[in-house]
Write a protein that holds these residues in place. Structure first.
Motif, PDB file in Angstrom:
ATOM      1  N   SER A 178      50.371  28.788  30.881  1.00  0.00           N
ATOM      2  CA  SER A 178      49.196  28.059  30.394  1.00  0.00           C
ATOM      3  C   SER A 178      48.948  28.259  28.910  1.00  0.00           C
ATOM      4  O   SER A 178      48.543  27.319  28.216  1.00  0.00           O
ATOM      5  CB  SER A 178      47.954  28.468  31.196  1.00  0.00           C
ATOM      6  OG  SER A 178      47.606  29.814  30.965  1.00  0.00           O
ATOM      7  N   TYR A 179      49.189  29.478  28.383  1.00  0.00           N
ATOM      8  CA  TYR A 179      48.921  29.648  26.958  1.00  0.00           C
ATOM      9  C   TYR A 179      50.080  29.169  26.078  1.00  0.00           C
ATOM     10  O   TYR A 179      50.057  29.343  24.862  1.00  0.00           O
ATOM     11  CB  TYR A 179      48.500  31.091  26.609  1.00  0.00           C
ATOM     12  CG  TYR A 179      49.429  32.208  27.006  1.00  0.00           C
ATOM     13  CD1 TYR A 179      50.602  32.461  26.309  1.00  0.00           C
ATOM     14  CD2 TYR A 179      49.096  33.070  28.055  1.00  0.00           C
ATOM     15  CE1 TYR A 179      51.432  33.515  26.656  1.00  0.00           C
ATOM     16  CE2 TYR A 179      49.909  34.125  28.410  1.00  0.00           C
ATOM     17  CZ  TYR A 179      51.081  34.342  27.708  1.00  0.00           C
ATOM     18  OH  TYR A 179      51.903  35.390  28.063  1.00  0.00           O
ATOM     19  N   HIS A 180      51.080  28.548  26.708  1.00  0.00           N
ATOM     20  CA  HIS A 180      52.135  27.874  25.950  1.00  0.00           C
ATOM     21  C   HIS A 180      52.027  26.353  26.059  1.00  0.00           C
ATOM     22  O   HIS A 180      52.895  25.637  25.556  1.00  0.00           O
ATOM     23  CB  HIS A 180      53.521  28.317  26.434  1.00  0.00           C
ATOM     24  CG  HIS A 180      53.903  29.702  26.021  1.00  0.00           C
ATOM     25  ND1 HIS A 180      53.656  30.812  26.813  1.00  0.00           N
ATOM     26  CD2 HIS A 180      54.490  30.173  24.890  1.00  0.00           C
ATOM     27  CE1 HIS A 180      54.095  31.895  26.195  1.00  0.00           C
ATOM     28  NE2 HIS A 180      54.588  31.539  25.031  1.00  0.00           N
ATOM     29  N   LEU A 181      50.974  25.856  26.703  1.00  0.00           N
ATOM     30  CA  LEU A 181      50.834  24.417  26.900  1.00  0.00           C
ATOM     31  C   LEU A 181      50.670  23.645  25.593  1.00  0.00           C
ATOM     32  O   LEU A 181      50.936  22.441  25.555  1.00  0.00           O
ATOM     33  CB  LEU A 181      49.641  24.129  27.818  1.00  0.00           C
ATOM     34  CG  LEU A 181      49.948  24.095  29.322  1.00  0.00           C
ATOM     35  CD1 LEU A 181      48.657  24.040  30.121  1.00  0.00           C
ATOM     36  CD2 LEU A 181      50.843  22.906  29.666  1.00  0.00           C
ATOM     37  N   VAL A 184      42.961  28.748  26.988  1.00  0.00           N
ATOM     38  CA  VAL A 184      41.935  27.702  26.857  1.00  0.00           C
ATOM     39  C   VAL A 184      42.210  26.842  25.632  1.00  0.00           C
ATOM     40  O   VAL A 184      42.206  25.598  25.700  1.00  0.00           O
ATOM     41  CB  VAL A 184      40.527  28.326  26.779  1.00  0.00           C
ATOM     42  CG1 VAL A 184      39.483  27.258  26.475  1.00  0.00           C
ATOM     43  CG2 VAL A 184      40.182  29.056  28.076  1.00  0.00           C
ATOM     44  N   TYR A 185      42.456  27.487  24.492  1.00  0.00           N
ATOM     45  CA  TYR A 185      42.764  26.739  23.273  1.00  0.00           C
ATOM     46  C   TYR A 185      44.032  25.899  23.446  1.00  0.00           C
ATOM     47  O   TYR A 185      44.133  24.785  22.927  1.00  0.00           O
ATOM     48  CB  TYR A 185      42.933  27.691  22.083  1.00  0.00           C
ATOM     49  CG  TYR A 185      41.637  28.118  21.454  1.00  0.00           C
ATOM     50  CD1 TYR A 185      40.897  27.250  20.658  1.00  0.00           C
ATOM     51  CD2 TYR A 185      41.143  29.407  21.639  1.00  0.00           C
ATOM     52  CE1 TYR A 185      39.697  27.638  20.071  1.00  0.00           C
ATOM     53  CE2 TYR A 185      39.941  29.810  21.058  1.00  0.00           C
ATOM     54  CZ  TYR A 185      39.226  28.930  20.276  1.00  0.00           C
ATOM     55  OH  TYR A 185      38.048  29.317  19.700  1.00  0.00           O
ATOM     56  N   SER A 186      45.008  26.451  24.159  1.00  0.00           N
ATOM     57  CA  SER A 186      46.270  25.754  24.369  1.00  0.00           C
ATOM     58  C   SER A 186      46.069  24.489  25.191  1.00  0.00           C
ATOM     59  O   SER A 186      46.636  23.432  24.885  1.00  0.00           O
ATOM     60  CB  SER A 186      47.260  26.692  25.067  1.00  0.00           C
ATOM     61  OG  SER A 186      48.543  26.113  25.135  1.00  0.00           O
ATOM     62  N   ILE A 187      45.244  24.588  26.233  1.00  0.00           N
ATOM     63  CA  ILE A 187      44.964  23.417  27.072  1.00  0.00           C
ATOM     64  C   ILE A 187      44.247  22.337  26.261  1.00  0.00           C
ATOM     65  O   ILE A 187      44.594  21.151  26.334  1.00  0.00           O
ATOM     66  CB  ILE A 187      44.121  23.831  28.295  1.00  0.00           C
ATOM     67  CG1 ILE A 187      44.953  24.726  29.227  1.00  0.00           C
ATOM     68  CG2 ILE A 187      43.619  22.603  29.043  1.00  0.00           C
ATOM     69  CD1 ILE A 187      44.147  25.391  30.316  1.00  0.00           C
ATOM     70  N   VAL A 188      43.257  22.744  25.469  1.00  0.00           N
ATOM     71  CA  VAL A 188      42.530  21.788  24.628  1.00  0.00           C
ATOM     72  C   VAL A 188      43.476  21.155  23.610  1.00  0.00           C
ATOM     73  O   VAL A 188      43.416  19.944  23.343  1.00  0.00           O
ATOM     74  CB  VAL A 188      41.350  22.473  23.918  1.00  0.00           C
ATOM     75  CG1 VAL A 188      40.697  21.525  22.914  1.00  0.00           C
ATOM     76  CG2 VAL A 188      40.319  22.957  24.928  1.00  0.00           C
TER      77      VAL A 188
END
Length: 258
Positions: free
Chosen positions: A196-199, A30-34
């Motif tokens: 996703s958590y590497h975005l 989630v933090y990565s996407i933001v």
């Protein structure tokens, strides 16, 4: 068992998965996407922005060390939670996940093989992605040089390897199999979460880590062991974390950010 009881158990399991991911890599996703959305909203091109992985946590070296070690220690708590949740009478969680020293020679060979398969193309994908402007400039470490810097980076690499492989592969595969999911559905779901958590690093690392997730998922499906995955991931992160400073000193400009 009644149909209602079965639904309750399924709901409870989904809640358990949500809690585990919420305490670990789900929240990171989630933090990565933001973070990526924020980067894209900036006027600067994505490849001119930096994504720093290991950052100083205090000005004073001794407190920086303390905070780094505390972060590594508490970062492993979700792994302990997963082992507790998967525990069954008469069956070791270590054996369930294939995270033991039962096959040390094979695990090492498999680990080094996976690291080579992922590492070399991964570096090329990063360089191409950065050149195309779809990947940030990744700085594996911004830590100052102290006597403890290398050991802390090695431990940070181990934490990442344990958290990602034991949760995203070992735990998630186990739980989704209980739901009767097909193998490819599990592999692609796990790979999508890994990407996703590497975005926060950009679109290139998302693709690279998604592919890594597929390869690791297939390896786990074949071998039934997370140990080779942990070894491979640990090797990749050690090389990334410790090699960045070496490249910066010996071949400045070879990698973005050096």
């Amino acid at each position: 068992m009644s149909e209602w009881t079965s639904k309750q158990l399924r709901a409870r399991t989904w809640l358990e998965i949500a809690i585990v991911l919420g305490l670990s890599l789900g929240s990171s996703a989630v933090y990565s996407i933001v973070s990526l959305i924020r980067k894209l909203s900036q006027s600067e091109a994505l490849n001119t922005q930096k994504a720093v992985i290991n950052q100083p946590l205090a000005d004073q070296p001794v407190f920086d060390l303390i905070y780094q070690l505390l972060g590594i220690f508490f970062g492993l708590v979700p792994v302990v939670l997963v082992f507790w949740l998967l525990a069954k009478p008469g069956l070791s969680t270590f054996s369930q996940l294939g995270f033991n020293f039962k096959e040390p020679g094979k695990d090492l060979l498999r680990g080094f093989g996976l690291a080579a398969i992922i590492g070399i193309p991964g570096l090329g994908l990063y360089l191409v992605g950065n050149a195309l402007g779809i990947t940030t400039t990744i700085v594996p470490t911004a830590l100052d040089t102290y006597w403890w810097t290398i050991p802390v980076l090695v431990l940070a690499a181990l934490r990442a390897a344990l958290v990602e492989e034991l949760i995203v592969v070992g735990y998630l595969f186990t739980k989704l199999r209980e739901f009767g999911w097909k193998t490819w559905h599990i592999i692609l779901t796990s790979a999508a979460l890994r990407g996703s958590y590497h975005l926060y690093q950009g679109f290139g690392p998302f693709v690279g880590n998604f592919v890594m997730g597929v390869v690791f998922g297939l390896a786990y499906q074949r071998w039934g062991r997370t140990m080779p995955l942990v070894i491979a991931h640990w090797i990749l992160d050690i090389v990334s974390f410790t090699g960045f400073a070496l490249v910066k000193a010996l071949a400045p400009g070879f990698l973005p950010g050096t």
